[in-house]
Structures are given as structure tokens and as C-alpha cells.
Design a protein around this motif. Sequence first.
Motif, PDB file in Angstrom:
ATOM      1  N   UNK A   1       0.805  -1.229  -0.015  1.00 12.05           N
ATOM      2  CA  UNK A   1       0.118  -0.098  -0.124  1.00 12.05           C
ATOM      3  C   UNK A   1       1.049   1.335  -0.235  1.00 12.05           C
ATOM      4  N   UNK A   2       2.159   1.260   0.118  1.00 11.21           N
ATOM      5  CA  UNK A   2       2.972   2.193   0.151  1.00 11.21           C
ATOM      6  C   UNK A   2       3.358   2.730  -1.056  1.00 11.21           C
ATOM      7  N   UNK A   3       3.949   4.085  -1.368  1.00 12.79           N
ATOM      8  CA  UNK A   3       4.441   4.603  -2.381  1.00 12.79           C
ATOM      9  C   UNK A   3       6.045   4.952  -2.151  1.00 12.79           C
TER      10      UNK A   3
ATOM     11  N   UNK B   1      15.263  -1.833   6.035  1.00 10.88           N
ATOM     12  CA  UNK B   1      14.933  -3.494   6.256  1.00 10.88           C
ATOM     13  C   UNK B   1      14.010  -3.480   7.220  1.00 10.88           C
ATOM     14  N   UNK B   2      13.995  -2.731   8.486  1.00 13.08           N
ATOM     15  CA  UNK B   2      13.249  -2.724   9.476  1.00 13.08           C
ATOM     16  C   UNK B   2      12.072  -1.993   9.422  1.00 13.08           C
TER      17      UNK B   2
ATOM     18  N   UNK C   1      10.376  -2.782  -2.252  1.00 13.20           N
ATOM     19  CA  UNK C   1       9.540  -3.251  -3.444  1.00 13.20           C
ATOM     20  C   UNK C   1       8.532  -4.155  -3.019  1.00 13.20           C
ATOM     21  N   UNK C   2       8.834  -4.982  -1.840  1.00 11.80           N
ATOM     22  CA  UNK C   2       7.752  -5.790  -1.256  1.00 11.80           C
ATOM     23  C   UNK C   2       6.612  -4.852  -0.709  1.00 11.80           C
ATOM     24  N   UNK C   3       6.978  -3.703  -0.123  1.00  7.20           N
ATOM     25  CA  UNK C   3       5.983  -2.919   0.500  1.00  7.20           C
ATOM     26  C   UNK C   3       5.086  -1.804  -0.313  1.00  7.20           C
ATOM     27  N   UNK C   4       5.759  -1.710  -1.580  1.00 11.18           N
ATOM     28  CA  UNK C   4       5.128  -0.594  -2.304  1.00 11.18           C
ATOM     29  C   UNK C   4       5.434  -0.497  -3.693  1.00 11.18           C
ATOM     30  N   UNK C   5       4.789   0.514  -4.364  1.00 14.55           N
ATOM     31  CA  UNK C   5       5.124   1.205  -5.646  1.00 14.55           C
ATOM     32  C   UNK C   5       6.377   1.849  -5.404  1.00 14.55           C
ATOM     33  N   UNK C   6       7.597   1.660  -6.398  1.00 15.69           N
ATOM     34  CA  UNK C   6       8.621   2.487  -6.464  1.00 15.69           C
ATOM     35  C   UNK C   6       8.668   3.283  -7.391  1.00 15.69           C
ATOM     36  N   UNK C   7       8.621   4.783  -6.952  1.00 11.79           N
ATOM     37  CA  UNK C   7       8.833   5.862  -7.988  1.00 11.79           C
ATOM     38  C   UNK C   7      10.037   6.400  -7.969  1.00 11.79           C
ATOM     39  N   UNK C   8      10.694   6.579  -9.269  1.00  8.13           N
ATOM     40  CA  UNK C   8      12.034   7.107  -9.424  1.00  8.13           C
ATOM     41  C   UNK C   8      11.622   8.592  -9.959  1.00  8.13           C
ATOM     42  N   UNK C   9      12.072   9.595  -8.833  1.00 12.91           N
ATOM     43  CA  UNK C   9      11.851  11.088  -9.189  1.00 12.91           C
ATOM     44  C   UNK C   9      13.147  11.346  -9.936  1.00 12.91           C
ATOM     45  N   UNK C  10      12.951  11.260 -11.095  1.00  9.00           N
ATOM     46  CA  UNK C  10      14.203  11.825 -12.165  1.00  9.00           C
ATOM     47  C   UNK C  10      14.308  13.091 -12.606  1.00  9.00           C
TER      48      UNK C  10
ATOM     49  N   UNK D   1      16.828   3.294 -12.304  1.00 10.72           N
ATOM     50  CA  UNK D   1      15.754   2.991 -13.419  1.00 10.72           C
ATOM     51  C   UNK D   1      15.468   1.418 -13.250  1.00 10.72           C
ATOM     52  N   UNK D   2      16.537   0.670 -12.700  1.00  7.46           N
ATOM     53  CA  UNK D   2      16.269  -0.707 -12.545  1.00  7.46           C
ATOM     54  C   UNK D   2      15.286  -1.288 -11.559  1.00  7.46           C
ATOM     55  N   UNK D   3      15.250  -0.413 -10.529  1.00 13.81           N
ATOM     56  CA  UNK D   3      14.180  -0.602  -9.362  1.00 13.81           C
ATOM     57  C   UNK D   3      13.030   0.032  -9.614  1.00 13.81           C
ATOM     58  N   UNK D   4      12.918   0.872 -10.415  1.00 10.56           N
ATOM     59  CA  UNK D   4      11.662   1.774 -10.402  1.00 10.56           C
ATOM     60  C   UNK D   4      10.395   0.906 -11.263  1.00 10.56           C
ATOM     61  N   UNK D   5       9.366   1.104 -10.643  1.00  9.47           N
ATOM     62  CA  UNK D   5       8.017   0.742 -11.330  1.00  9.47           C
ATOM     63  C   UNK D   5       7.590   1.971 -12.137  1.00  9.47           C
TER      64      UNK D   5
END
Length: 173
Positions: free
Chosen positions: A4-6, A67-68, A93-102, A142-146
Motif C-alpha cells: 500500500x506504500x509509495x 529493512x526494519x 519493493x515488497x512494501x509498495x510501488x517504487x517511483x523514481x523521481x528523475x 531505473x532498474x528498481x523503478x516501477x
Amino acid sequence: MDKSNIVLIGMPASGKSTLGKGIAKRLGMKFVDTDSLLQLGSDEKISQFIEEHGHEAFVDYENAILCGLMCKNHVIATGGSAIYGHLAMQHLLDMGLIVFVDISKDEMKSRVGNKISERGIIMREGISSLDELYSDRHQIYLDYADVVVSTDNLSTREAIDLIVESIEDYKSK
């Protein structure tokens, strides 16, 4: 795990904290700045920690803190070096949507100016300039971003609008 996180990732001075607060307000979510969490866990400023213990020790410390992290329905603004912690990034990544502010290299350099050490910017071994830092990190983000959102030449309000729109587009697919 609840996604549910961003999670905002990006270069130093890309505006993750400022934008994160605005996105959280707009979407009715809570906000957490992981640099603030790092400060809470240490008596030293980030720049002092790095000076005393070194960059690798800081990355290990940041990785452990991230991680915590356990939260739901939050916008999470990470430090620019969060991407160096593979375990932390897998957790995020398990916790939410990854947004790259480029932002562009020139924009980053303009915003950071000559305040590299004051801002606590983490540079891996062998990296000594903002140009090298940008080259080192950009592909990793870029590799991590959704979702990737370029915010060069946008006001804070315009950047928030574009990020929220991009998130909504991503989730509607």
C-alpha cells in the motif's frame, strides 16, 4: 506483504521529501522520510556519521534501518543512497510501488551546488564528482523503478500532479 506504500527514490536534491509530503497530503496517506529515521537512530548528523565511520558503514546502517521499516499507506521518501542496499530495496519493493523521481544531471548539480559533504551525499569508492555519482546511480534507479517521472523544469505542484497521475495510470493497468 501489503504493497500500500509509495516509495520515492532518486538523486540527491531531486525533491523526494518535499514531493513526498505533497503526494501524501493529496492521496490522504501518511509520510515518512527515511533520512529522518536515520537521524533518529544516531546521535550524529549523516555527514558526521559518514566522516567518522565511512561510506560503507553508512550504507550498512541505512540498509538495516530500511529493512526494519514496517508501515502501510505511507509515502516513503528515501535517501539517494538507499539503492545501494539490495536487501533494503527488496524490502521496499515488497512494501509498495517504487517511483523514481528523475532529474537531469545538470538539474542535480544546480540544486546541490558545492554542498556535497554538508548534504551527506554518499559516494561509492572511486567516485569523486557529481557527474560520476549521476552515472553510477541513474541506471540503478531505473532498474528498481516501477514508475519513472521526470520533474525537470516543473514547479513542486506540477511535479506532484504528474507523479500522482503517473501512479494512478500505473495502478489502472
